[in-house]
Design a protein around this motif. Structure first.
Motif, short mmCIF file in Angstrom:
data_model
loop_
_atom_site.label_atom_id
_atom_site.label_comp_id
_atom_site.label_asym_id
_atom_site.label_seq_id
_atom_site.Cartn_x
_atom_site.Cartn_y
_atom_site.Cartn_z
N LEU A 23 82.20 28.15 31.13
CA LEU A 23 82.36 29.52 30.64
C LEU A 23 81.37 30.49 31.28
CD1 LEU A 23 82.97 28.85 26.84
CD2 LEU A 23 84.65 29.52 28.57
N LEU A 24 80.30 29.98 31.83
CA LEU A 24 79.30 30.84 32.46
C LEU A 24 79.67 31.07 33.92
CD1 LEU A 24 76.07 29.18 31.01
CD2 LEU A 24 77.20 31.25 30.20
N ASP A 25 79.68 32.32 34.34
CA ASP A 25 80.11 32.68 35.69
C ASP A 25 79.08 32.31 36.76
OD1 ASP A 25 82.48 33.71 34.77
OD2 ASP A 25 81.66 35.73 34.51
N GLU A 26 77.82 32.32 36.41
CA GLU A 26 76.76 32.17 37.40
C GLU A 26 76.43 30.72 37.75
OE1 GLU A 26 76.49 34.01 34.66
OE2 GLU A 26 76.52 36.04 35.41
N ILE A 27 77.12 29.75 37.16
CA ILE A 27 76.82 28.34 37.41
C ILE A 27 77.48 27.92 38.73
CG2 ILE A 27 77.12 25.99 36.58
CD1 ILE A 27 75.36 27.31 34.69
N GLY A 28 76.64 27.51 39.68
CA GLY A 28 77.13 27.04 40.97
C GLY A 28 76.80 25.56 41.15
N MET A 29 76.96 25.07 42.38
CA MET A 29 76.70 23.67 42.66
C MET A 29 75.25 23.29 42.38
SD MET A 29 77.80 20.77 43.44
CE MET A 29 79.31 20.74 44.33
N ARG A 30 74.31 24.17 42.76
CA ARG A 30 72.90 23.87 42.51
C ARG A 30 72.63 23.69 41.02
NH1 ARG A 30 68.59 28.10 44.51
NH2 ARG A 30 69.17 27.17 46.48
N GLU A 31 73.20 24.54 40.20
CA GLU A 31 72.98 24.45 38.76
C GLU A 31 73.59 23.17 38.17
OE1 GLU A 31 73.87 27.29 40.28
OE2 GLU A 31 72.09 28.51 39.88
N TRP A 32 74.79 22.81 38.66
CA TRP A 32 75.41 21.57 38.15
C TRP A 32 74.56 20.36 38.53
CZ3 TRP A 32 78.51 21.68 34.31
CH2 TRP A 32 79.40 22.72 34.13
N LEU A 33 73.98 20.37 39.72
CA LEU A 33 73.11 19.26 40.12
C LEU A 33 71.83 19.24 39.28
CD1 LEU A 33 73.54 19.33 44.00
CD2 LEU A 33 74.41 17.62 42.39
N LEU A 34 71.31 20.40 38.95
CA LEU A 34 70.14 20.46 38.08
C LEU A 34 70.47 19.95 36.67
CD1 LEU A 34 68.57 23.85 39.19
CD2 LEU A 34 67.66 21.56 39.61
N LEU A 35 71.66 20.27 36.19
CA LEU A 35 72.08 19.77 34.88
C LEU A 35 72.25 18.25 34.92
CD1 LEU A 35 74.60 22.57 33.88
CD2 LEU A 35 72.33 22.13 32.88
N LEU A 36 72.78 17.74 36.02
CA LEU A 36 72.90 16.29 36.18
C LEU A 36 71.53 15.63 36.19
CD1 LEU A 36 74.72 13.83 36.69
CD2 LEU A 36 74.50 14.31 39.13
N SER A 37 70.57 16.27 36.83
CA SER A 37 69.21 15.71 36.81
C SER A 37 68.65 15.69 35.40
CB SER A 37 68.30 16.50 37.75
OG SER A 37 67.96 17.75 37.20
N GLY A 38 69.03 16.68 34.59
CA GLY A 38 68.60 16.68 33.19
C GLY A 38 69.16 15.51 32.42
N ILE A 39 70.42 15.17 32.71
CA ILE A 39 71.03 14.01 32.05
C ILE A 39 70.30 12.73 32.46
CG2 ILE A 39 73.11 12.59 31.89
CD1 ILE A 39 74.74 15.15 32.26
#
Length: 134
Positions: A23-39
């Motif tokens: 739902l957030l427009d500003e989430i790109g590939m870098r952000e998804w990878l950072l979220l994966l690192s959080g998991i």
């Protein structure tokens, strides 16, 4: 039963995070990878916390040391996540929604780590409890 509830809780949080992230427009590939690192960091933290609980139940460490391990792991998790956000600036580090989304993913990973430890290394029982069962 506790294993299933913990696992489902972690999966639900991650699914909520995915829906929220989409739902957030500003989430790109870098952000998804950072979220994966959080998991991944959350899973590692959950495994270490459950390891400390198991050692305390076996009588190998005191309850105070168990508490120190559990709190210490949370402090290290937060410190590493903040360091990652400082060294890799992104939308997640500069927006409240991004920060909360990172927290949701880290907690989801933490619950998955707890469930994984229970799945592959069930909680051992102290010798006193095993002796009372027979």
């Amino acid at each position: 039963m506790r294993l299933i509830k913990t696992f489902v809780g972690g999966i639900v949080l991650i699914l909520i995070g995915i829906a929220w992230g989409l739902l957030l427009d500003e989430i790109g590939m870098r952000e998804w990878l950072l979220l994966l690192s959080g998991i991944v960091l959350g899973i590692i933290a959950g495994l270490v916390q459950r390891w400390a609980v198991a050692r305390q139940r076996l009588g190998l460490i005191t309850p105070g040391k168990k508490r120190l391990w559990i709190i210490g792991v949370i402090v290290v998790l937060v410190t590493v996540k903040v360091a990652i956000n400082v060294f890799i600036p992104s939308y997640l580090a500069t927006n409240n929604s991004g920060i909360y989304l990172s927290i949701v993913y880290a907690i989801g990973g933490l619950l998955l780590g707890h469930a994984l430890y229970l799945r592959f290394k069930p909680m051992p029982q102290p010798a006193k409890l095993r002796a009372n069962r027979t």
